[in-house]
Write an enzyme that holds these catalytic residues in place. Structure first.
Site, PDB file in Angstrom:
ATOM      1  N   LYS A 169      -2.275  -1.493  -3.787  1.00  0.00           N
ATOM      2  CA  LYS A 169      -3.140  -0.317  -3.697  1.00  0.00           C
ATOM      3  C   LYS A 169      -2.313   0.936  -3.788  1.00  0.00           C
ATOM      4  CE  LYS A 169      -6.195   1.861  -0.458  1.00  0.00           C
ATOM      5  NZ  LYS A 169      -6.535   1.989   0.917  1.00  0.00           N
TER       6      LYS A 169
ATOM      7  N   LYS B 212       0.849  -1.189   0.000  1.00  0.00           N
ATOM      8  CA  LYS B 212       0.000   0.000   0.000  1.00  0.00           C
ATOM      9  C   LYS B 212       0.883   1.237   0.000  1.00  0.00           C
ATOM     10  CE  LYS B 212      -3.536   2.500   2.517  1.00  0.00           C
ATOM     11  NZ  LYS B 212      -4.616   2.441   3.496  1.00  0.00           N
TER      12      LYS B 212
HETATM   13  C1  PBG Z   1      -7.597   3.446   5.701  1.00  0.00           C
HETATM   14  C2  PBG Z   1      -7.822   3.286   4.245  1.00  0.00           C
HETATM   15  C3  PBG Z   1      -7.641   4.228   3.223  1.00  0.00           C
HETATM   16  C4  PBG Z   1      -8.137   3.640   2.073  1.00  0.00           C
HETATM   17  C5  PBG Z   1      -8.566   2.359   2.406  1.00  0.00           C
HETATM   18  N1  PBG Z   1      -8.360   2.157   3.749  1.00  0.00           N
HETATM   19  C6  PBG Z   1      -7.140   5.605   3.253  1.00  0.00           C
HETATM   20  C7  PBG Z   1      -5.775   5.902   3.691  1.00  0.00           C
HETATM   21  O1  PBG Z   1      -4.949   5.001   3.900  1.00  0.00           O
HETATM   22  O2  PBG Z   1      -5.506   7.078   3.896  1.00  0.00           O
HETATM   23  C8  PBG Z   1      -8.204   4.314   0.725  1.00  0.00           C
HETATM   24  C9  PBG Z   1      -9.249   3.798  -0.207  1.00  0.00           C
HETATM   25  C10 PBG Z   1      -9.561   4.668  -1.347  1.00  0.00           C
HETATM   26  O3  PBG Z   1      -8.982   5.747  -1.589  1.00  0.00           O
HETATM   27  O4  PBG Z   1     -10.465   4.282  -2.100  1.00  0.00           O
HETATM   28  N2  PBG Z   1      -6.347   3.151   6.177  1.00  0.00           N
END
Ligand code: PBG
Length: 323
Positions: A249, A196
């Site tokens: 992601k 991520k």
């Molecule tokens: C929370 C999380 C996030 C997303 C999924 N879980 C945001 C972040 O890490 O700031 C993003 C999902 C999206 O943008 O569709 N940790």
């Protein structure tokens, strides 16, 4: 060699193209993210995600029935926590009667076969909007991991099938796995957000949940987008720690990473086409600059071609109508 080989032969009709099609999409490839809010009979639009809504739990129950009817088999739940329940420890995340726990039950009561996945990270619960506990301006790892393990257990107790840690703390998968095993949740799946990246494509999601970090950014825990090998290391460690499914992601800007992982690990890989990717296409289509459906399908197929097994996408419902 030409003319013995003519590459166009196999493209010469729609039927032939269908016969040699290498990749396919089906409703069971998708994970549908859902945003849940407190209240009843509520369906709130999200300004930066046209066509996407935050739903109250009663509406979520209706929603999952219609998703199931259209062949979709998995939902990924996110909750918008009222400000007065937020603190630095994310205490509300452990409330057995909290919004997430009630949402899980609402989905399971409405459609017992629906695979319920839950986001595990502190940001929606944190007064700082960070994924972990803050101490002297830093996000501290080990104390956060303890809370995440309890949070995951509480989701499993409420009926979640898949725990999806999105926080990027070190060692969280192992701690979650241990806490699940200890309480005999042997079959609870962990889908870890293993690769991520710290990304500007999460902006609309943070609007949806009101979870924008109050200070700084997430670069001390989420990955640096200049790196590629790091994604393999992160993912291999998560698998060793007990992850059953891994994730890349965001999606579109990281297709190379999906392919790298496909070639280095054997577990299922999920791609997350994130909120900013959804917003970009909606905005361009609104202006008439792109053909929405065609561009959407092209992007979704790119994930499959790159090697993804599953796709988390805000387009899931629209896409299955076209399959
Ligand atoms: C929370 C999380 C996030 C997303 C999924 N879980 C945001 C972040 O890490 O700031 C993003 C999902 C999206 O943008 O569709 N940790």
């Amino acid at each position: 060699m030409y003319p013995i080989q003519r590459n166009r032969r196999l493209r010469s009709s729609a039927t032939l193209r269908a016969l040699v099609q290498e990749h396919h999409l089906s409703p069971s490839d998708f994970i549908v993210p859902l945003f849940v809010i407190e209240g009843t009979q509520k369906k709130e639009p999200i300004a930066s995600m046209p066509g996407y809504y935050r739903w109250s739990t009663d509406f979520i129950a209706e929603k999952v029935k219609s998703l199931w009817q259209s062949g979709l088999k998995a939902v990924l739940l996110f909750v918008k926590v009222p400000d007065h329940l937020k603190d630095n420890q994310g205490s509300e995340a452990l409330n057995p009667n909290g919004l997430m726990q009630r949402s899980i039950q609402a989905v399971k009561n409405a459609v017992p076969e629906m695979v319920v996945m839950t986001d595990v990270a502190l940001d929606p619960y944190s007064s700082f909007g960070h994924d972990g506990i803050v101490k002297e301006g830093k996000i501290i790892n080990d104390a956060t991991v303890e809370v995440l393990a309890s949070m995951a257990l509480s989701h499993a107790q409420a009926g979640a099938d898949v725990i999806a840690p999105s926080d990027m703390m070190d060692g969280r998968v192992l701690s979650i796995r241990k806490s699940l095993e200890q309480e005999h949740f042997h079959d609870t799946i962990i889908m870890s957000y293993s690769a991520k990246y710290a990304s500007s494509f999460y902006g609309p999601f943070r609007d949806a949940l009101d979870s924008t970090p109050g200070f700084g950014d997430k670069k001390t825990y989420q990955m640096d987008f200049t790196n590629r090998n790091e994604a393999i290391i992160e993912t291999q460690r998560d698998i060793e720690e007990g992850a059953d499914i891994v994730m890349v992601k965001p999606g579109l800007a990281y297709l190379d990473i999906i392919r790298d992982l496909r070639e280095s690990v054997s577990v299922p890989i999920a791609a997350y086409q994130v909120s900013g990717e959804y917003a970009m296409l909606k905005a361009a289509a609104e202006k008439g600059w792109l053909d929405h459906d065609a561009a959407m399908m092209e992007q979704l197929f790119s994930f499959k071609r790159a090697g993804a097994t599953l796709i988390a996408s805000y387009f899931a419902e629209e896409a299955v109508k076209l399959l």
